[in-house]
Design a protein around this motif. Structure first.
Motif, PDB file in Angstrom:
ATOM      1  N   MET A  69      -3.714   3.794  -6.824  1.00  0.00           N
ATOM      2  CA  MET A  69      -3.200   2.596  -6.165  1.00  0.00           C
ATOM      3  C   MET A  69      -4.196   2.121  -5.117  1.00  0.00           C
ATOM      4  O   MET A  69      -4.615   2.879  -4.237  1.00  0.00           O
ATOM      5  N   SER A  70      -4.643   0.868  -5.215  1.00  0.00           N
ATOM      6  CA  SER A  70      -5.532   0.304  -4.214  1.00  0.00           C
ATOM      7  C   SER A  70      -4.719  -0.139  -3.009  1.00  0.00           C
ATOM      8  O   SER A  70      -3.524  -0.416  -3.111  1.00  0.00           O
ATOM      9  N   ALA A  71      -5.376  -0.209  -1.853  1.00  0.00           N
ATOM     10  CA  ALA A  71      -4.683  -0.644  -0.644  1.00  0.00           C
ATOM     11  C   ALA A  71      -4.316  -2.117  -0.764  1.00  0.00           C
ATOM     12  O   ALA A  71      -5.097  -2.921  -1.280  1.00  0.00           O
ATOM     13  N   PRO A  72      -3.120  -2.497  -0.312  1.00  0.00           N
ATOM     14  CA  PRO A  72      -2.735  -3.914  -0.356  1.00  0.00           C
ATOM     15  C   PRO A  72      -3.715  -4.766   0.434  1.00  0.00           C
ATOM     16  O   PRO A  72      -4.195  -4.363   1.500  1.00  0.00           O
ATOM     17  N   GLY A  73      -4.009  -5.938  -0.085  1.00  0.00           N
ATOM     18  CA  GLY A  73      -4.917  -6.845   0.600  1.00  0.00           C
ATOM     19  C   GLY A  73      -4.292  -8.180   0.932  1.00  0.00           C
ATOM     20  O   GLY A  73      -4.957  -9.067   1.472  1.00  0.00           O
ATOM     21  N   ARG A  74      -2.984  -8.324   0.622  1.00  0.00           N
ATOM     22  CA  ARG A  74      -2.332  -9.612   0.824  1.00  0.00           C
ATOM     23  C   ARG A  74      -0.893  -9.423   1.298  1.00  0.00           C
ATOM     24  O   ARG A  74      -0.270  -8.416   0.984  1.00  0.00           O
ATOM     25  N   VAL A  75      -0.412 -10.401   2.043  1.00  0.00           N
ATOM     26  CA  VAL A  75       1.005 -10.516   2.374  1.00  0.00           C
ATOM     27  C   VAL A  75       1.530 -11.733   1.620  1.00  0.00           C
ATOM     28  O   VAL A  75       0.964 -12.827   1.734  1.00  0.00           O
ATOM     29  N   VAL A  76       2.575 -11.540   0.827  1.00  0.00           N
ATOM     30  CA  VAL A  76       3.136 -12.614   0.010  1.00  0.00           C
ATOM     31  C   VAL A  76       4.462 -13.067   0.624  1.00  0.00           C
ATOM     32  O   VAL A  76       5.334 -12.234   0.902  1.00  0.00           O
ATOM     33  N   VAL A  88       9.290 -11.257   2.143  1.00  0.00           N
ATOM     34  CA  VAL A  88       7.909 -10.972   2.525  1.00  0.00           C
ATOM     35  C   VAL A  88       7.530  -9.601   1.984  1.00  0.00           C
ATOM     36  O   VAL A  88       8.240  -8.616   2.227  1.00  0.00           O
ATOM     37  N   ARG A  89       6.445  -9.541   1.239  1.00  0.00           N
ATOM     38  CA  ARG A  89       6.029  -8.294   0.603  1.00  0.00           C
ATOM     39  C   ARG A  89       4.521  -8.117   0.720  1.00  0.00           C
ATOM     40  O   ARG A  89       3.770  -9.079   0.897  1.00  0.00           O
ATOM     41  N   LEU A  90       4.079  -6.864   0.570  1.00  0.00           N
ATOM     42  CA  LEU A  90       2.662  -6.551   0.475  1.00  0.00           C
ATOM     43  C   LEU A  90       2.250  -6.553  -0.990  1.00  0.00           C
ATOM     44  O   LEU A  90       3.024  -6.152  -1.859  1.00  0.00           O
ATOM     45  N   ALA A  91       1.046  -7.011  -1.265  1.00  0.00           N
ATOM     46  CA  ALA A  91       0.566  -7.085  -2.645  1.00  0.00           C
ATOM     47  C   ALA A  91      -0.834  -6.489  -2.735  1.00  0.00           C
ATOM     48  O   ALA A  91      -1.646  -6.643  -1.817  1.00  0.00           O
ATOM     49  N   GLY A  92      -1.072  -5.809  -3.861  1.00  0.00           N
ATOM     50  CA  GLY A  92      -2.377  -5.218  -4.116  1.00  0.00           C
ATOM     51  C   GLY A  92      -2.913  -5.673  -5.450  1.00  0.00           C
ATOM     52  O   GLY A  92      -3.212  -6.846  -5.650  1.00  0.00           O
ATOM     53  N   ASP A  93      -2.986  -4.743  -6.404  1.00  0.00           N
ATOM     54  CA  ASP A  93      -3.449  -5.086  -7.745  1.00  0.00           C
ATOM     55  C   ASP A  93      -2.513  -6.102  -8.392  1.00  0.00           C
ATOM     56  O   ASP A  93      -1.294  -6.045  -8.202  1.00  0.00           O
ATOM     57  N   PRO A  94      -3.073  -7.039  -9.186  1.00  0.00           N
ATOM     58  CA  PRO A  94      -2.229  -8.063  -9.816  1.00  0.00           C
ATOM     59  C   PRO A  94      -1.133  -7.496 -10.708  1.00  0.00           C
ATOM     60  O   PRO A  94      -0.077  -8.108 -10.864  1.00  0.00           O
ATOM     61  N   PRO A 121       4.909  -6.157  -6.205  1.00  0.00           N
ATOM     62  CA  PRO A 121       4.911  -6.134  -4.741  1.00  0.00           C
ATOM     63  C   PRO A 121       6.160  -5.504  -4.139  1.00  0.00           C
ATOM     64  O   PRO A 121       6.088  -4.860  -3.084  1.00  0.00           O
ATOM     65  N   ASP A 122       7.322  -5.690  -4.788  1.00  0.00           N
ATOM     66  CA  ASP A 122       8.547  -5.076  -4.269  1.00  0.00           C
ATOM     67  C   ASP A 122       8.441  -3.552  -4.276  1.00  0.00           C
ATOM     68  O   ASP A 122       8.742  -2.888  -3.280  1.00  0.00           O
ATOM     69  N   ALA A 123       8.006  -3.003  -5.415  1.00  0.00           N
ATOM     70  CA  ALA A 123       7.882  -1.553  -5.529  1.00  0.00           C
ATOM     71  C   ALA A 123       6.813  -1.018  -4.578  1.00  0.00           C
ATOM     72  O   ALA A 123       6.988   0.030  -3.946  1.00  0.00           O
ATOM     73  N   LEU A 124       5.701  -1.735  -4.465  1.00  0.00           N
ATOM     74  CA  LEU A 124       4.619  -1.306  -3.571  1.00  0.00           C
ATOM     75  C   LEU A 124       5.087  -1.279  -2.126  1.00  0.00           C
ATOM     76  O   LEU A 124       4.850  -0.305  -1.393  1.00  0.00           O
ATOM     77  N   THR A 125       5.769  -2.326  -1.688  1.00  0.00           N
ATOM     78  CA  THR A 125       6.222  -2.398  -0.297  1.00  0.00           C
ATOM     79  C   THR A 125       7.251  -1.314   0.007  1.00  0.00           C
ATOM     80  O   THR A 125       7.201  -0.672   1.065  1.00  0.00           O
ATOM     81  N   ALA A 164       8.590   3.906   2.726  1.00  0.00           N
ATOM     82  CA  ALA A 164       9.388   5.130   2.633  1.00  0.00           C
ATOM     83  C   ALA A 164       8.980   6.141   3.700  1.00  0.00           C
ATOM     84  O   ALA A 164       7.813   6.211   4.111  1.00  0.00           O
ATOM     85  N   PRO A 165       9.939   6.930   4.189  1.00  0.00           N
ATOM     86  CA  PRO A 165       9.610   7.976   5.167  1.00  0.00           C
ATOM     87  C   PRO A 165       8.619   8.977   4.579  1.00  0.00           C
ATOM     88  O   PRO A 165       8.554   9.154   3.352  1.00  0.00           O
ATOM     89  N   PRO A 166       7.837   9.629   5.405  1.00  0.00           N
ATOM     90  CA  PRO A 166       6.887  10.632   4.890  1.00  0.00           C
ATOM     91  C   PRO A 166       7.625  11.806   4.254  1.00  0.00           C
ATOM     92  O   PRO A 166       8.738  12.169   4.677  1.00  0.00           O
ATOM     93  N   VAL A 167       7.040  12.350   3.231  1.00  0.00           N
ATOM     94  CA  VAL A 167       7.633  13.491   2.534  1.00  0.00           C
ATOM     95  C   VAL A 167       7.458  14.743   3.391  1.00  0.00           C
ATOM     96  O   VAL A 167       6.346  15.062   3.820  1.00  0.00           O
TER      97      VAL A 167
END
Length: 221
Positions: free
Chosen positions: A1-8, A195-201, A205-209, A214-217
């Protein structure tokens, strides 16, 4: 997974992004547009709403309070103390390229007509009675508002002044999820947004955000 680079930002209801349009639309309350007539959300307004969302998110994650100042800077600050750098939230590349090509090479009068048509395609003119300071209608004070239509998707490029850690990403993701309204008159059903974060096309974005929020494991004892 690449780091998100956009806010949608997706508009779920009509919204008032008040400002100056390219040629003026004659409304009492105009909508902010770029030089091509396309509506956009200024970066300082987006940053302010995300910061407010981050503060709300602290109700369930008080351990991220330090991260708020690091990511968004001090209260009302636009200086170098904040890590997050946002661009204006604008229409997609395909839309902006098509509009730019349509305007290229035309006379200024023709460009003005086309810019106005571009603005009209994304907005609607509403009329209402002006409300006074106590919430009552002001007799004889009819006003018009240029309102953005729901369904519009705007994207803001994001960068960091320094490498973010897991807490910074978690805070930003939770700030996005907590940001549900942008623009004026939000208490009247206006400006509802997702409002969501987006990375790879090809990444949702919903699942990524949600994954970043999520809390740390916790490691098993």
């Amino acid at each position: 997974m690449s780091a998100p680079g956009r806010v949608v930002v997706r508009l779920a209801s009509p919204a008032l992004f008040v400002g100056a349009s390219a040629d003026g639309t004659g409304a009492d309350t105009d909508v902010v547009t770029d030089d091509h007539g396309l509506p956009y959300l200024p970066r300082h307004r987006l940053a302010a709403r995300l910061r407010a969302g981050a503060r709300r998110a602290l109700a369930v994650s008080p351990g991220l309070e330090d991260a708020v100042g690091e990511v968004f800077g001090r209260e009302r600050s636009h200086g170098r103390d904040r890590m997050l750098r946002l661009g204006h939230a604008v229409a997609g590349d395909a839309v902006r390229t098509a509009v730019a090509r349509a305007l290229a090479g035309r006379s200024e009068s023709a460009r003005a007509v086309l810019r106005r048509a571009v603005t009209d395609a994304h907005t609607v003119l509403e009329t209402g009675i002006e409300v006074g300071p106590h919430g009552a209608a002001e007799p004889g004070r009819l006003r018009t508002h240029r309102v953005l239509l729901p369904g519009l998707v705007l994207t803001s490029e994001l960068t960091w002044a320094r490498e973010p850690g897991p807490d910074h990403w978690r805070l930003l993701a939770r700030a996005c999820l907590a940001t549900t309204g942008i623009g004026l008159k939000g208490t009247r059903g206006r400006g509802r947004v997702d409002v969501r974060l987006a990375g790879d096309p090809d990444e949702d974005p919903d699942a990524l955000t949600l994954r970043l929020a999520a809390p740390p494991v916790r490691e098993p004892r």
